[in-house]
Design a protein around this motif. Sequence first.
Motif, short mmCIF file in Angstrom:
data_model
loop_
_atom_site.label_atom_id
_atom_site.label_comp_id
_atom_site.label_asym_id
_atom_site.label_seq_id
_atom_site.Cartn_x
_atom_site.Cartn_y
_atom_site.Cartn_z
N GLY A 40 -50.18 0.95 -75.55
CA GLY A 40 -50.44 -0.46 -75.36
C GLY A 40 -50.15 -0.91 -73.94
O GLY A 40 -49.27 -0.37 -73.27
N SER A 41 -50.93 -1.87 -73.49
CA SER A 41 -50.64 -2.60 -72.27
C SER A 41 -51.15 -4.01 -72.51
O SER A 41 -51.41 -4.38 -73.66
CB SER A 41 -51.32 -1.94 -71.06
OG SER A 41 -50.86 -2.55 -69.85
N GLY A 42 -51.29 -4.82 -71.50
CA GLY A 42 -51.74 -6.18 -71.70
C GLY A 42 -52.68 -6.61 -70.60
O GLY A 42 -52.62 -6.08 -69.48
N CYS A 43 -53.54 -7.60 -70.88
CA CYS A 43 -54.56 -7.98 -69.91
C CYS A 43 -53.99 -8.53 -68.62
O CYS A 43 -54.68 -8.59 -67.60
CB CYS A 43 -55.54 -8.96 -70.54
SG CYS A 43 -54.79 -10.44 -71.24
N THR A 44 -52.73 -8.95 -68.62
CA THR A 44 -52.08 -9.41 -67.38
C THR A 44 -50.96 -8.46 -66.96
O THR A 44 -50.21 -8.78 -66.03
CB THR A 44 -51.50 -10.82 -67.57
OG1 THR A 44 -50.53 -10.77 -68.63
CG2 THR A 44 -52.57 -11.82 -67.92
N ALA A 45 -50.83 -7.33 -67.62
CA ALA A 45 -49.67 -6.45 -67.42
C ALA A 45 -49.97 -5.29 -66.47
O ALA A 45 -51.07 -4.74 -66.48
CB ALA A 45 -49.19 -5.89 -68.76
N GLY A 67 -58.87 -5.49 -71.12
CA GLY A 67 -57.97 -5.80 -70.02
C GLY A 67 -58.33 -7.13 -69.41
O GLY A 67 -58.81 -8.04 -70.07
N ASN A 68 -58.11 -7.23 -68.11
CA ASN A 68 -58.42 -8.48 -67.43
C ASN A 68 -59.91 -8.78 -67.54
O ASN A 68 -60.31 -9.83 -68.03
CB ASN A 68 -58.00 -8.39 -65.96
CG ASN A 68 -58.28 -9.67 -65.21
OD1 ASN A 68 -58.01 -10.75 -65.71
ND2 ASN A 68 -58.83 -9.56 -64.01
N MET A 69 -60.75 -7.82 -67.13
CA MET A 69 -62.20 -7.99 -67.24
C MET A 69 -62.88 -6.67 -67.59
O MET A 69 -64.03 -6.45 -67.23
CB MET A 69 -62.78 -8.54 -65.93
CG MET A 69 -62.58 -10.03 -65.73
SD MET A 69 -63.51 -11.05 -66.91
CE MET A 69 -65.18 -10.77 -66.36
N HIS A 70 -62.16 -5.76 -68.25
CA HIS A 70 -62.80 -4.52 -68.68
C HIS A 70 -62.43 -4.21 -70.12
O HIS A 70 -61.46 -4.74 -70.67
CB HIS A 70 -62.44 -3.36 -67.73
CG HIS A 70 -61.10 -2.73 -67.98
ND1 HIS A 70 -59.89 -3.33 -67.66
CD2 HIS A 70 -60.77 -1.51 -68.51
CE1 HIS A 70 -58.90 -2.53 -67.97
NE2 HIS A 70 -59.39 -1.41 -68.49
N HIS A 71 -63.23 -3.35 -70.74
CA HIS A 71 -63.07 -3.04 -72.16
C HIS A 71 -63.26 -1.54 -72.39
O HIS A 71 -64.05 -0.90 -71.69
CB HIS A 71 -64.10 -3.81 -73.00
CG HIS A 71 -64.25 -5.25 -72.62
ND1 HIS A 71 -63.42 -6.24 -73.10
CD2 HIS A 71 -65.11 -5.86 -71.78
CE1 HIS A 71 -63.77 -7.39 -72.57
NE2 HIS A 71 -64.80 -7.20 -71.77
N ILE A 72 -62.55 -1.02 -73.37
CA ILE A 72 -62.69 0.39 -73.75
C ILE A 72 -62.73 0.48 -75.27
O ILE A 72 -61.94 -0.19 -75.95
CB ILE A 72 -61.55 1.25 -73.19
CG1 ILE A 72 -61.65 1.34 -71.67
CG2 ILE A 72 -61.57 2.64 -73.79
CD1 ILE A 72 -60.70 2.33 -71.04
N VAL A 73 -63.65 1.30 -75.79
CA VAL A 73 -63.67 1.55 -77.22
C VAL A 73 -63.71 3.04 -77.49
O VAL A 73 -64.22 3.82 -76.68
CB VAL A 73 -64.90 0.88 -77.92
CG1 VAL A 73 -64.91 -0.61 -77.69
CG2 VAL A 73 -66.20 1.50 -77.44
N SER A 123 -56.75 6.00 -80.09
CA SER A 123 -56.06 4.77 -79.70
C SER A 123 -56.37 4.48 -78.24
O SER A 123 -56.52 5.41 -77.44
CB SER A 123 -54.54 4.92 -79.91
OG SER A 123 -53.86 3.74 -79.54
N VAL A 124 -56.50 3.21 -77.90
CA VAL A 124 -56.76 2.83 -76.51
C VAL A 124 -55.92 1.61 -76.15
O VAL A 124 -55.50 0.84 -77.01
CB VAL A 124 -58.26 2.51 -76.27
CG1 VAL A 124 -59.11 3.76 -76.35
CG2 VAL A 124 -58.76 1.46 -77.26
N GLY A 125 -55.68 1.45 -74.86
CA GLY A 125 -54.96 0.29 -74.36
C GLY A 125 -55.49 -0.07 -72.98
O GLY A 125 -55.89 0.83 -72.22
N CYS A 126 -55.50 -1.34 -72.65
CA CYS A 126 -55.97 -1.79 -71.33
C CYS A 126 -54.94 -2.72 -70.71
O CYS A 126 -54.42 -3.61 -71.38
CB CYS A 126 -57.30 -2.54 -71.45
SG CYS A 126 -58.71 -1.52 -71.91
N GLY A 127 -54.68 -2.51 -69.43
CA GLY A 127 -53.81 -3.40 -68.68
C GLY A 127 -54.57 -3.99 -67.53
O GLY A 127 -55.81 -3.94 -67.47
#
Length: 549
Positions: A74-79, A352-358, A401-405
């Motif tokens: 896990g991460s976060g869109c502002t992290a 994430g901020n402006m990107h996506h992963i699936v 599993s995926v995560g975006c920061g």
Amino acid sequence: MSASAEPEKDAMAPAAEGDEDAEAKGSGSSWELLYCGGTTFDTMGRKVVGGAQGNLVSPTRLRPLMGVDIRFVGSGCTACHCVALDAEGRCYTWGRNEQKGQLGHGDTLLRNLPTVVSQLSKYKIIKASVGRNHTVVVTDDGKSFSFGHNKHGQLGTGSLRNEIESSPVPCIVAEATNAVCGADFTVWLSSLEGSSILTAGLPQYGQLGHGTDNEYNAKDSSVKLTYDPQPRPRAIATLSGKTVVKVACGTNHTVAVDSSGFVYTWGFGGYGRLGHREQKDEWQPRLVEIFQRHNVLPPNAIVSAGSASSACTAGGGQLYMWGKMKNTGDDWMYPKPVMDLSGWNIRCMASGNMHHIVGADDSCISWGVAQNGELGYGPNGQKSSANPKKVDILEGMHVTSVGCGYGLSLIVVDRANIGDRLDKLEIYDGDTTEVEKVEVQPTKKASASTNSRANKRKKTKDDSESEEEDDEDESGDDENGEIEEAKGRRGRKPSNRGRGRGAKKAAPEAKPSGRGRGRPKKTESPAQKAGSSGGRGGKRGGKRGRPRK
């Protein structure tokens, strides 16, 4: 833009977000974490000359986690920091840590590589999430712990006495089953009847769902507005009769799904990220109309939220998105099907901020605006992509599993049935001076930066929240400037806010000659028809760049 490989179809609908873990335990498989994006965590997302130097532009193995069975990331869109959990319940954190202690190691030292949070070693951690400067975890016996910045009460300890908690402290939540973080707030799910969802932290845009933004004048003689921190997790009263089973948080908005498959959104409404065909903030949960009747979400649905967007899978596994999709052009003011991914078995998604992963079928697919190679296309690949595109180096791998920061991506793959392909990937040892460099076009970058600064006051208040100076939020200059400008518009539709101001349409790309082999015949639901019949971001270019099946 489409990749040429054609993976075989998986059997049925997408797995639920938590079902992959049970499936893996039953099969005895082992998973490994791959990373792509920025590695200079202290400068990522900041206006620092020469700051974004070292980037991992292809999915890369991290030395400390090689051979470790990672079950969740896990991460976060502002992290600019990350968390990973292994099969034994150990919690690893790494990334930015200065001044806020969001890594939970009892200090404020940056860590380039995953490090076990030793004070959590006696617990089995099953869920975790990160905000701009804080981290929250949940144990297998229903406890929750948090660490990092607590200025707005986002740690959920019930107290504001300590603004920084660099070691794990207990949250005042009973029988917790999950925790998800926005930038400066936290949402917990609980198995307690009548209190299935609780929130704490910054209430500024109504993202806590309690019907107020807790705004007041800082001083009687001042017009400066401030917002009363909410350090004690409180159940959302309007959802007391519902059982919330899934939740996702953007910078300052929340998306939740109840056990009946209905979708609710609330918080900051700019760019249409709440999906209500308007941009006003919502201070309490509001039902998203399109996901009703024959289009409620199935139990195995996926839910995701980015800085300015939201997403979920509905009937038949169809992915819907709404909000700000790219930096130019129209925004999607209500949920619309992402036709490029129709027919794919989407198992997991992160924004994430402006990107996506699936993770879908035996492919990893990414798209969006990237700065640090977080899309994973490699040194010779494109930097950003407006349409979903396969990460070629991971083709044929099962993403679990995926995560975006902010400028980074985390991807977990199943080691089964991939032979020695992991051995061929690069390994990162934490030395930022030796990582692969992204080829940057200085002119473009300077132009983008200049435009960003020039348009800063035109952007919605949320653009300042997510972005460049995430650790410098204490000064509040960006946010307060935008807040004062937008404050008088609350509850009304702002004029042209986030509507692709003067943006030119991109030149259309050549359409592919066919749908690709093995592609299932699509039957449109009423919601899909609504999403493709006019309105912004409808069917225009729907088939461009579709990853081939």
